[in-house]
Motif scaffolding. Structure first.
Motif, PDB file in Angstrom:
ATOM      1  N   LEU A  60     -22.541  37.114 -73.928  1.00  0.00           N
ATOM      2  CA  LEU A  60     -23.964  37.443 -73.896  1.00  0.00           C
ATOM      3  C   LEU A  60     -24.827  36.269 -73.441  1.00  0.00           C
ATOM      4  CD1 LEU A  60     -24.194  39.357 -77.299  1.00  0.00           C
ATOM      5  CD2 LEU A  60     -23.999  40.333 -75.002  1.00  0.00           C
ATOM      6  N   LEU A  61     -24.434  35.059 -73.812  1.00  0.00           N
ATOM      7  CA  LEU A  61     -25.178  33.853 -73.465  1.00  0.00           C
ATOM      8  C   LEU A  61     -24.163  32.766 -73.122  1.00  0.00           C
ATOM      9  CD1 LEU A  61     -28.077  32.745 -73.302  1.00  0.00           C
ATOM     10  CD2 LEU A  61     -27.864  32.029 -75.687  1.00  0.00           C
ATOM     11  N   PRO A  62     -23.497  32.895 -71.958  1.00  0.00           N
ATOM     12  CA  PRO A  62     -22.364  32.024 -71.647  1.00  0.00           C
ATOM     13  C   PRO A  62     -22.777  30.574 -71.401  1.00  0.00           C
ATOM     14  CG  PRO A  62     -22.905  33.424 -69.782  1.00  0.00           C
ATOM     15  CD  PRO A  62     -23.746  33.904 -70.919  1.00  0.00           C
ATOM     16  N   VAL A  63     -21.898  29.687 -71.835  1.00  0.00           N
ATOM     17  CA  VAL A  63     -22.053  28.258 -71.575  1.00  0.00           C
ATOM     18  C   VAL A  63     -21.314  27.868 -70.296  1.00  0.00           C
ATOM     19  CG1 VAL A  63     -21.463  25.949 -72.433  1.00  0.00           C
ATOM     20  CG2 VAL A  63     -22.388  27.679 -73.996  1.00  0.00           C
ATOM     21  N   GLU A  64     -20.166  28.499 -70.072  1.00  0.00           N
ATOM     22  CA  GLU A  64     -19.332  28.163 -68.922  1.00  0.00           C
ATOM     23  C   GLU A  64     -20.128  28.288 -67.624  1.00  0.00           C
ATOM     24  OE1 GLU A  64     -15.062  29.427 -66.848  1.00  0.00           O
ATOM     25  OE2 GLU A  64     -15.832  30.536 -68.581  1.00  0.00           O
ATOM     26  N   GLY A  65     -19.982  27.287 -66.766  1.00  0.00           N
ATOM     27  CA  GLY A  65     -20.677  27.278 -65.486  1.00  0.00           C
ATOM     28  C   GLY A  65     -22.001  26.555 -65.507  1.00  0.00           C
ATOM     29  N   SER A  66     -22.453  26.127 -66.698  1.00  0.00           N
ATOM     30  CA  SER A  66     -23.729  25.416 -66.821  1.00  0.00           C
ATOM     31  C   SER A  66     -23.491  23.984 -67.267  1.00  0.00           C
ATOM     32  CB  SER A  66     -24.640  26.114 -67.839  1.00  0.00           C
ATOM     33  OG  SER A  66     -24.998  27.399 -67.407  1.00  0.00           O
ATOM     34  N   PRO A  67     -24.376  23.070 -66.902  1.00  0.00           N
ATOM     35  CA  PRO A  67     -24.246  21.687 -67.368  1.00  0.00           C
ATOM     36  C   PRO A  67     -24.442  21.590 -68.872  1.00  0.00           C
ATOM     37  CG  PRO A  67     -26.292  21.988 -66.158  1.00  0.00           C
ATOM     38  CD  PRO A  67     -25.516  23.245 -65.984  1.00  0.00           C
ATOM     39  N   VAL A  68     -23.607  20.767 -69.511  1.00  0.00           N
ATOM     40  CA  VAL A  68     -23.632  20.620 -70.968  1.00  0.00           C
ATOM     41  C   VAL A  68     -23.747  19.141 -71.308  1.00  0.00           C
ATOM     42  CG1 VAL A  68     -22.395  21.030 -73.128  1.00  0.00           C
ATOM     43  CG2 VAL A  68     -22.189  22.668 -71.238  1.00  0.00           C
ATOM     44  N   ARG A  69     -24.581  18.839 -72.285  1.00  0.00           N
ATOM     45  CA  ARG A  69     -24.717  17.471 -72.799  1.00  0.00           C
ATOM     46  C   ARG A  69     -24.417  17.492 -74.289  1.00  0.00           C
ATOM     47  NH1 ARG A  69     -30.442  14.654 -71.750  1.00  0.00           N
ATOM     48  NH2 ARG A  69     -29.487  13.523 -70.034  1.00  0.00           N
ATOM     49  N   GLY A  70     -23.375  16.767 -74.701  1.00  0.00           N
ATOM     50  CA  GLY A  70     -22.994  16.753 -76.109  1.00  0.00           C
ATOM     51  C   GLY A  70     -21.569  17.213 -76.292  1.00  0.00           C
ATOM     52  N   ALA A  71     -21.117  17.258 -77.539  1.00  0.00           N
ATOM     53  CA  ALA A  71     -19.725  17.602 -77.851  1.00  0.00           C
ATOM     54  C   ALA A  71     -19.419  19.020 -77.406  1.00  0.00           C
ATOM     55  CB  ALA A  71     -19.478  17.465 -79.352  1.00  0.00           C
ATOM     56  N   PRO A  72     -18.312  19.235 -76.681  1.00  0.00           N
ATOM     57  CA  PRO A  72     -17.993  20.586 -76.216  1.00  0.00           C
ATOM     58  C   PRO A  72     -17.700  21.560 -77.339  1.00  0.00           C
ATOM     59  CG  PRO A  72     -16.180  19.062 -75.755  1.00  0.00           C
ATOM     60  CD  PRO A  72     -17.330  18.229 -76.216  1.00  0.00           C
ATOM     61  N   ASP A  73     -17.324  21.045 -78.518  1.00  0.00           N
ATOM     62  CA  ASP A  73     -17.025  21.934 -79.650  1.00  0.00           C
ATOM     63  C   ASP A  73     -18.070  21.779 -80.756  1.00  0.00           C
ATOM     64  OD1 ASP A  73     -16.338  19.391 -80.378  1.00  0.00           O
ATOM     65  OD2 ASP A  73     -14.384  19.901 -81.231  1.00  0.00           O
ATOM     66  N   ALA A  74     -19.308  21.541 -80.356  1.00  0.00           N
ATOM     67  CA  ALA A  74     -20.381  21.349 -81.334  1.00  0.00           C
ATOM     68  C   ALA A  74     -20.587  22.602 -82.183  1.00  0.00           C
ATOM     69  CB  ALA A  74     -21.681  20.999 -80.615  1.00  0.00           C
ATOM     70  N   TRP A  75     -21.037  22.395 -83.395  1.00  0.00           N
ATOM     71  CA  TRP A  75     -21.364  23.506 -84.286  1.00  0.00           C
ATOM     72  C   TRP A  75     -22.565  24.297 -83.772  1.00  0.00           C
ATOM     73  CZ3 TRP A  75     -18.380  24.901 -88.383  1.00  0.00           C
ATOM     74  CH2 TRP A  75     -17.442  23.978 -88.830  1.00  0.00           C
ATOM     75  N   VAL A  76     -23.464  23.613 -83.116  1.00  0.00           N
ATOM     76  CA  VAL A  76     -24.721  24.235 -82.682  1.00  0.00           C
ATOM     77  C   VAL A  76     -24.882  24.052 -81.179  1.00  0.00           C
ATOM     78  CG1 VAL A  76     -27.234  24.272 -82.945  1.00  0.00           C
ATOM     79  CG2 VAL A  76     -25.786  23.753 -84.919  1.00  0.00           C
ATOM     80  N   THR A  77     -25.197  25.132 -80.486  1.00  0.00           N
ATOM     81  CA  THR A  77     -25.410  25.094 -79.041  1.00  0.00           C
ATOM     82  C   THR A  77     -26.865  25.430 -78.742  1.00  0.00           C
ATOM     83  OG1 THR A  77     -23.124  25.755 -78.605  1.00  0.00           O
ATOM     84  CG2 THR A  77     -24.710  26.056 -76.812  1.00  0.00           C
ATOM     85  N   VAL A  78     -27.549  24.512 -78.092  1.00  0.00           N
ATOM     86  CA  VAL A  78     -28.968  24.671 -77.745  1.00  0.00           C
ATOM     87  C   VAL A  78     -29.036  24.998 -76.251  1.00  0.00           C
ATOM     88  CG1 VAL A  78     -31.232  23.563 -77.697  1.00  0.00           C
ATOM     89  CG2 VAL A  78     -29.580  22.983 -79.514  1.00  0.00           C
ATOM     90  N   VAL A  79     -29.331  26.239 -75.929  1.00  0.00           N
ATOM     91  CA  VAL A  79     -29.417  26.667 -74.531  1.00  0.00           C
ATOM     92  C   VAL A  79     -30.878  26.654 -74.112  1.00  0.00           C
ATOM     93  CG1 VAL A  79     -28.937  28.509 -72.876  1.00  0.00           C
ATOM     94  CG2 VAL A  79     -27.351  28.094 -74.764  1.00  0.00           C
ATOM     95  N   VAL A  80     -31.167  25.878 -73.056  1.00  0.00           N
ATOM     96  CA  VAL A  80     -32.535  25.711 -72.582  1.00  0.00           C
ATOM     97  C   VAL A  80     -32.678  26.389 -71.222  1.00  0.00           C
ATOM     98  CG1 VAL A  80     -34.293  24.052 -71.873  1.00  0.00           C
ATOM     99  CG2 VAL A  80     -32.748  23.507 -73.773  1.00  0.00           C
ATOM    100  N   PHE A  81     -33.662  27.268 -71.094  1.00  0.00           N
ATOM    101  CA  PHE A  81     -34.046  27.836 -69.807  1.00  0.00           C
ATOM    102  C   PHE A  81     -35.298  27.094 -69.342  1.00  0.00           C
ATOM    103  CE2 PHE A  81     -31.379  31.114 -71.521  1.00  0.00           C
ATOM    104  CZ  PHE A  81     -30.818  31.746 -70.410  1.00  0.00           C
ATOM    105  N   GLY A  82     -35.220  26.442 -68.168  1.00  0.00           N
ATOM    106  CA  GLY A  82     -36.340  25.603 -67.750  1.00  0.00           C
ATOM    107  C   GLY A  82     -36.568  25.570 -66.265  1.00  0.00           C
ATOM    108  N   ASP A  83     -37.675  24.933 -65.896  1.00  0.00           N
ATOM    109  CA  ASP A  83     -38.164  24.806 -64.527  1.00  0.00           C
ATOM    110  C   ASP A  83     -38.628  23.354 -64.380  1.00  0.00           C
ATOM    111  OD1 ASP A  83     -40.275  24.488 -62.578  1.00  0.00           O
ATOM    112  OD2 ASP A  83     -40.600  26.634 -62.519  1.00  0.00           O
ATOM    113  N   PHE A  84     -38.131  22.649 -63.358  1.00  0.00           N
ATOM    114  CA  PHE A  84     -38.423  21.224 -63.233  1.00  0.00           C
ATOM    115  C   PHE A  84     -39.864  20.927 -62.826  1.00  0.00           C
ATOM    116  CE2 PHE A  84     -33.731  21.034 -62.765  1.00  0.00           C
ATOM    117  CZ  PHE A  84     -33.479  20.143 -63.795  1.00  0.00           C
ATOM    118  N   GLN A  85     -40.636  21.936 -62.451  1.00  0.00           N
ATOM    119  CA  GLN A  85     -42.057  21.719 -62.160  1.00  0.00           C
ATOM    120  C   GLN A  85     -42.958  22.165 -63.299  1.00  0.00           C
ATOM    121  OE1 GLN A  85     -42.969  23.165 -57.955  1.00  0.00           O
ATOM    122  NE2 GLN A  85     -44.227  21.330 -58.160  1.00  0.00           N
ATOM    123  N   CYS A  86     -42.357  22.626 -64.383  1.00  0.00           N
ATOM    124  CA  CYS A  86     -43.137  23.117 -65.526  1.00  0.00           C
ATOM    125  C   CYS A  86     -43.429  21.953 -66.475  1.00  0.00           C
ATOM    126  CB  CYS A  86     -42.350  24.210 -66.244  1.00  0.00           C
ATOM    127  SG  CYS A  86     -42.935  24.591 -67.910  1.00  0.00           S
TER     128      CYS A  86
END
Length: 484
Positions: A60-86
């Motif tokens: 439903l909210l895949p991580v694979e294919g997106s850049p990740v910062r932090g432990a790959p097996d973290a307890w908590v995953t923070v998914v950010v949708f953003g725009d570099f001009q915002c």
């Protein structure tokens, strides 16, 4: 809406419950001010001391294919949708840097997904640049530079600025230029946009914490609290054998995301309603007014609380706007006390009394109240005596303060606030368009100029002014696409 406005700021609460009835997780997000902090962290193993677990991804909210910062097996995953001009996305990026720096090893990871908005002319190019840098292992370095150099990218030649940033990161420039135009890079961005559309996102930044939705750019404490709560809840569920460690993310998203969508849909509907033109009665007598009733092109309704510094400052800014354009701008003040303090309640009734037979006299009394120092409101009997003296000076019988008519005017403003869904102060309506919070003077001026230009065209075409013009402007706004 039949509810009393929360004039101290609205608490937006999102409650998410894991499936199977084994856990209830409350993410209480106080958007106006988050005063709570998580308890002290328990000691966690460093990355070198523990094996990495291969986590099950979420469909439903895949991580694979997106850049990740932090432990790959973290307890908590923070998914950010953003725009570099915002600019709000830039603010969020800085906030999350601060939040992540305070997390213990292995607790949280950040995932970035692209939503370049059409309203930002260079957003797609910047998204492609970040992905081109990712091809050389430097997505997050470029991510940070794009936000740090937002002004230069906006005001200068974006292509030249991107080359400068790529050089600063010591990227292979030929490869960078090639990847910048690569179809696979464009496809990654398109996949993120499709997911955002599927999720029903109408604005960025947007954050999902294990599937739990947090809109906008919030204070650091909001994310700290949410990450801590989600982390502790999932850890407890694993310890109790209610979920497998590798299924923490996938299971959480399955449980939280549907509720996030419900909350998001409700918020989108609320924002849509807030954006529609509001029919504020601007020609009812007995309220403080500055400006020409017949010639004004722009009508500003201000829901105001005495003794509240943001509200008082908003009053000053609106008065400054009106003074700078006295023929075009008219300001009407509606009263919405932010507390039940006895002295404050008296002051609001006194303002209603001063305004009963003479709106300009009410405005003079309001101006005097606005100039009181903040500590005056704690002086009790002394301030009451000063208000009595000022009322007499203006020709108002102080006995009118407690008269039924004064109380009725104040009650009428509070009922109107409920009808208009005014939930905080200051709130203003500029030719019906809602402005929540203490807006910068330049933003208010820009909006006044826009509304005046529209009103002027309507006035010329239909040869109308005053109340008739105001009603015509509101009628036209209600006929716009999306209005109801």
């Amino acid at each position: 809406m039949n509810r009393r406005p929360n004039v101290n700021g609205e608490d937006m609460r999102h409650r998410f419950e894991f499936r199977r009835g084994f856990l209830t997780l409350a993410l209480s997000l106080t958007l106006a001010a988050c005063g709570t902090t998580p308890p002290a962290d328990t000691q966690e193993q460093s990355a070198a001391e523990r094996p990495t677990i291969e986590m099950v991804d979420s469909e439903l909210l895949p991580v694979e294919g997106s850049p990740v910062r932090g432990a790959p097996d973290a307890w908590v995953t923070v998914v950010v949708f953003g725009d570099f001009q915002c600019p709000f996305c830039g603010r969020l990026a800085a906030t999350l840097d601060q939040v992540m720096a305070e997390q213990p090893e292995g607790r949280a990871r950040v995932v970035f997904k692209h939503v370049p908005l059409d309203s930002h002319p260079h957003a797609r190019l910047l998204a492609q640049a970040s992905e081109a840098a990712r091809e050389q292992g430097k997505f997050w370095e470029m991510h940070d530079l794009l936000f740090d150099n937002a002004a230069e990218l906006r005001e200068g030649d974006p292509q030249a600025e991107l080359r400068r940033l790529a050089n600063a990161l010591e990227l292979d420039m030929q490869r960078f230029e090639r990847d910048l135009a690569d179809s696979e890079v464009a496809e990654r961005i398109a996949r993120d946009e499709a997911l955002a559309e599927e999720l029903g996102l109408s604005a960025v930044p947007a954050v999902y914490i294990n599937g739990g939705y947090i809109p906008g750019a919030q204070p650091p404490a909001v994310y700290m609290r949410a990450i801590y709560d989600v982390g502790e809840a999932t850890r407890g569920a694993v310890d109790d054998g209610e979920m497998k460690r590798e299924e923490v993310y996938a299971h959480s998203v399955r449980a939280l995301l549907p509720r996030s969508r419900q909350a998001q849909a409700a918020q989108a509907e609320h924002e849509s309603a807030q954006a529609r033109a509001s029919r504020v009665p601007m020609y009812h007598p007995g309220r403080p007014v500055i400006g020409d009733d017949e010639q004004a092109l722009v009508q500003i309704a201000h829901f105001h609380s005495l003794g509240s510094e943001p509200s008082v400052e908003m009053h000053r800014r609106l008065a400054e706007l009106q003074a700078g354009d006295p023929q075009r701008v008219r300001v009407v003040t509606f009263q919405l006390p932010h507390s039940d303090d006895e002295v404050l309640a008296f002051a609001h009734r006194a303002l209603a009394a001063a305004s009963l037979d003479d709106s300009s006299r009410g405005q003079r009394f309001l101006g005097w109240l606005a100039e009181l120092p903040e500590d005056a409101w704690s002086q009790g009997p002394e301030l009451l005596e000063r208000m009595d003296e000022k009322l007499r000076e203006l020709g108002v019988d102080p006995a009118q303060v407690n008269a039924e008519e004064s109380r009725a005017r104040l009650d009428a403003d509070q009922r109107l606030a409920i009808e208009l869904d005014v939930v905080g102060i200051p709130t203003a309506f500029i030719n019906g368009q809602r402005v929540v919070g203490l807006a910068p003077l330049e933003d208010l001026q820009r909006l006044v100029d826009e509304k005046a230009a529209i009103a002027e065209r309507v006035a010329q075409v239909r040869n109308i002014s005053g109340r008739e013009l105001y009603e015509a402007i509101l009628n036209a706004a209600e006929q716009q696409p999306g209005a109801r």
